[in-house]
Design a protein around this motif. Structure first.
Motif, mmCIF file in Angstrom:
data_model
loop_
_atom_site.group_PDB
_atom_site.id
_atom_site.type_symbol
_atom_site.label_atom_id
_atom_site.label_comp_id
_atom_site.label_asym_id
_atom_site.label_seq_id
_atom_site.Cartn_x
_atom_site.Cartn_y
_atom_site.Cartn_z
ATOM 1 N N PRO A 53 0.800 -1.236 0.000
ATOM 2 C CA PRO A 53 0.000 0.000 0.000
ATOM 3 C C PRO A 53 0.830 1.284 0.000
ATOM 4 C CG PRO A 53 0.107 -0.889 2.209
ATOM 5 C CD PRO A 53 0.816 -1.890 1.330
ATOM 6 N N ASN A 54 2.125 1.190 0.159
ATOM 7 C CA ASN A 54 2.915 2.384 0.447
ATOM 8 C C ASN A 54 3.374 3.174 -0.770
ATOM 9 O OD1 ASN A 54 2.923 2.009 3.338
ATOM 10 N ND2 ASN A 54 4.286 0.273 2.984
ATOM 11 N N ARG A 55 3.610 2.499 -1.880
ATOM 12 C CA ARG A 55 4.078 3.194 -3.070
ATOM 13 C C ARG A 55 3.360 2.657 -4.298
ATOM 14 N NH1 ARG A 55 9.068 5.863 -2.478
ATOM 15 N NH2 ARG A 55 8.793 6.539 -4.639
ATOM 16 N N ARG A 56 3.736 3.168 -5.463
ATOM 17 C CA ARG A 56 3.128 2.737 -6.708
ATOM 18 C C ARG A 56 4.180 2.091 -7.609
ATOM 19 N NH1 ARG A 56 -1.866 4.241 -7.457
ATOM 20 N NH2 ARG A 56 -1.704 3.708 -9.680
ATOM 21 N N PRO A 57 3.751 1.291 -8.583
ATOM 22 C CA PRO A 57 4.700 0.718 -9.544
ATOM 23 C C PRO A 57 5.379 1.832 -10.343
ATOM 24 C CG PRO A 57 2.549 -0.363 -9.679
ATOM 25 C CD PRO A 57 2.362 0.832 -8.811
ATOM 26 N N THR A 58 6.602 1.577 -10.752
ATOM 27 C CA THR A 58 7.300 2.551 -11.586
ATOM 28 C C THR A 58 6.662 2.592 -12.977
ATOM 29 O OG1 THR A 58 8.875 0.908 -12.413
ATOM 30 C CG2 THR A 58 9.446 2.065 -10.366
ATOM 31 N N GLN A 59 6.900 3.682 -13.689
ATOM 32 C CA GLN A 59 6.371 3.796 -15.045
ATOM 33 C C GLN A 59 6.958 2.707 -15.940
ATOM 34 O OE1 GLN A 59 3.906 5.721 -15.872
ATOM 35 N NE2 GLN A 59 3.897 5.002 -18.002
ATOM 36 N N LYS A 60 8.221 2.353 -15.703
ATOM 37 C CA LYS A 60 8.841 1.288 -16.490
ATOM 38 C C LYS A 60 8.165 -0.049 -16.236
ATOM 39 C CE LYS A 60 13.404 3.391 -17.044
ATOM 40 N NZ LYS A 60 14.863 3.244 -16.795
ATOM 41 N N ALA A 61 7.694 -0.267 -14.999
ATOM 42 C CA ALA A 61 6.971 -1.503 -14.690
ATOM 43 C C ALA A 61 5.650 -1.547 -15.451
ATOM 44 C CB ALA A 61 6.716 -1.614 -13.194
ATOM 45 N N ILE A 62 4.962 -0.418 -15.499
ATOM 46 C CA ILE A 62 3.685 -0.337 -16.226
ATOM 47 C C ILE A 62 3.900 -0.602 -17.706
ATOM 48 C CG2 ILE A 62 1.818 1.223 -16.894
ATOM 49 C CD1 ILE A 62 2.180 2.579 -14.138
ATOM 50 N N ILE A 63 4.966 -0.032 -18.265
ATOM 51 C CA ILE A 63 5.279 -0.238 -19.681
ATOM 52 C C ILE A 63 5.657 -1.696 -19.947
ATOM 53 C CG2 ILE A 63 6.916 0.348 -21.519
ATOM 54 C CD1 ILE A 63 7.034 3.168 -20.300
ATOM 55 N N ALA A 64 6.435 -2.288 -19.032
ATOM 56 C CA ALA A 64 6.800 -3.698 -19.178
ATOM 57 C C ALA A 64 5.562 -4.577 -19.179
ATOM 58 C CB ALA A 64 7.746 -4.115 -18.053
ATOM 59 N N GLY A 65 4.606 -4.243 -18.310
ATOM 60 C CA GLY A 65 3.354 -4.979 -18.280
ATOM 61 C C GLY A 65 2.599 -4.860 -19.593
ATOM 62 N N GLN A 66 2.549 -3.667 -20.134
ATOM 63 C CA GLN A 66 1.871 -3.445 -21.419
ATOM 64 C C GLN A 66 2.519 -4.258 -22.525
ATOM 65 O OE1 GLN A 66 2.201 0.825 -21.702
ATOM 66 N NE2 GLN A 66 0.334 1.197 -20.518
ATOM 67 N N GLU A 67 3.846 -4.324 -22.506
ATOM 68 C CA GLU A 67 4.566 -5.094 -23.523
ATOM 69 C C GLU A 67 4.268 -6.584 -23.413
ATOM 70 O OE1 GLU A 67 8.566 -3.969 -22.724
ATOM 71 O OE2 GLU A 67 8.467 -2.086 -23.862
ATOM 72 N N LEU A 68 4.067 -7.046 -22.179
ATOM 73 C CA LEU A 68 3.752 -8.458 -21.955
ATOM 74 C C LEU A 68 2.273 -8.759 -22.185
ATOM 75 C CD1 LEU A 68 5.857 -9.031 -18.717
ATOM 76 C CD2 LEU A 68 6.296 -10.066 -20.946
ATOM 77 N N GLY A 69 1.441 -7.719 -22.056
ATOM 78 C CA GLY A 69 0.001 -7.898 -22.232
ATOM 79 C C GLY A 69 -0.766 -7.939 -20.933
ATOM 80 N N CYS A 70 -0.256 -7.278 -19.889
ATOM 81 C CA CYS A 70 -0.982 -7.243 -18.621
ATOM 82 C C CYS A 70 -1.001 -5.831 -18.044
ATOM 83 C CB CYS A 70 -0.374 -8.222 -17.610
ATOM 84 S SG CYS A 70 1.183 -7.692 -16.866
ATOM 85 N N LYS A 71 -2.021 -5.569 -17.217
ATOM 86 C CA LYS A 71 -2.133 -4.291 -16.533
ATOM 87 C C LYS A 71 -1.357 -4.363 -15.219
ATOM 88 C CE LYS A 71 -6.877 -3.436 -18.211
ATOM 89 N NZ LYS A 71 -6.593 -2.220 -19.009
ATOM 90 N N VAL A 72 -0.608 -3.320 -14.888
ATOM 91 C CA VAL A 72 0.092 -3.220 -13.610
ATOM 92 C C VAL A 72 -0.624 -2.142 -12.807
ATOM 93 C CG1 VAL A 72 2.290 -2.806 -12.460
ATOM 94 C CG2 VAL A 72 2.258 -3.884 -14.723
ATOM 95 N N ILE A 73 -1.370 -2.554 -11.767
ATOM 96 C CA ILE A 73 -2.290 -1.633 -11.111
ATOM 97 C C ILE A 73 -2.302 -1.794 -9.591
ATOM 98 C CG2 ILE A 73 -3.825 -1.406 -13.113
ATOM 99 C CD1 ILE A 73 -5.621 -3.518 -11.961
ATOM 100 N N LYS A 74 -2.928 -0.823 -8.932
ATOM 101 C CA LYS A 74 -3.138 -0.843 -7.482
ATOM 102 C C LYS A 74 -4.584 -1.262 -7.196
ATOM 103 C CE LYS A 74 -0.561 0.662 -4.775
ATOM 104 N NZ LYS A 74 0.483 0.031 -3.933
ATOM 105 N N TRP A 75 -4.938 -1.325 -5.892
ATOM 106 C CA TRP A 75 -6.251 -1.821 -5.488
ATOM 107 C C TRP A 75 -7.394 -0.990 -6.036
ATOM 108 C CZ3 TRP A 75 -9.394 -5.393 -4.461
ATOM 109 C CH2 TRP A 75 -10.590 -5.161 -3.786
#
Length: 213
Positions: free
Chosen positions: A181-203
């Motif tokens: 709950p303390n921080r958010r995924p990095t923008q690079k993590a979100i982009i990596a998820g998009q490249e793989l085909g998944c959403k990187v999200i919080k609750w």
């Protein structure tokens, strides 16, 4: 005496109030609680807890109340979790065992790292079916007919490498849910998820996805 037993005995004696603790044999210890009740606990050094392993522990120690996957890297398979719960055996990591000792409730204790997040999911009315594949991976079916494979990511601030490593280890997921709950995924993590085909999200984002469904 196995290394994990030695570490567990020392850690519990130093950090948890109890009457006594002793090694029985192999991977099992006996704990006498403050109310004088006794429980049998298995301390496993396995990197992966399977249904077959839990079944073997149960055959060796029929009265055990809890199985502790002592390695930090330990992974619980879904069938092992189901087997433990159906046979009234608590399960989890070293922190979960400490919590069980403090509460006195062993058989209802689950892996504390994932417990609160998975409970949130179980409470969502939009979910029609929930299948736990691993301690940190589940598949949920929603009332609109859609199905998502979700991975629970515990890292403080997930990076692209964290997302890719999780994908490689557990297979393709539709959603990488950062449960810290303390921080958010990095923008690079979100982009990596998009490249793989998944959403990187919080609750909040996951909750909105389920409610809109």
């Amino acid at each position: 005496m196995n290394w994990q037993i030695k570490f567990a005995l020392r850690n519990l004696q130093d950090n948890v109030k109890l009457n006594s603790i002793e090694h029985i044999r192999d991977d099992a210890i006996r704990i006498k609680l403050l109310d004088s009740s006794e429980v049998i606990v298995v301390i496993s050094a396995s990197y992966r807890i399977t249904e077959e392993l839990v079944d073997q522990y149960r055959a060796d120690f029929p009265s055990m109340s809890f199985i502790c996957g002592y390695r930090k890297e330990c992974i619980w398979e879904g069938e092992a979790i189901k087997y433990a719960q159906e046979n009234q055996i608590g399960w989890g990591n070293a922190g979960s065992l400490s919590d069980a000792i403090k509460s006195g409730d062993f058989i209802n204790t689950e892996h504390k790292v994932y417990f609160f997040s998975y409970r949130l999911i179980r409470q969502m009315n939009s979910i029609t079916n929930l299948d736990r594949e691993y301690d940190r991976v589940f598949r949920m079916s929603l009332s609109n007919g859609k199905s998502y494979r979700v991975g629970m990511i515990t890292d403080y601030e997930p990076t692209a490498d964290v997302i890719r490593t999780f994908w490689d280890q557990f297979g393709p997921i539709d959603i990488a849910w950062n449960i810290n709950p303390n921080r958010r995924p990095t923008q690079k993590a979100i982009i990596a998820g998009q490249e793989l085909g998944c959403k990187v999200i919080k609750w909040d984002e996951l909750k909105q996805l389920m409610r809109s469904s």
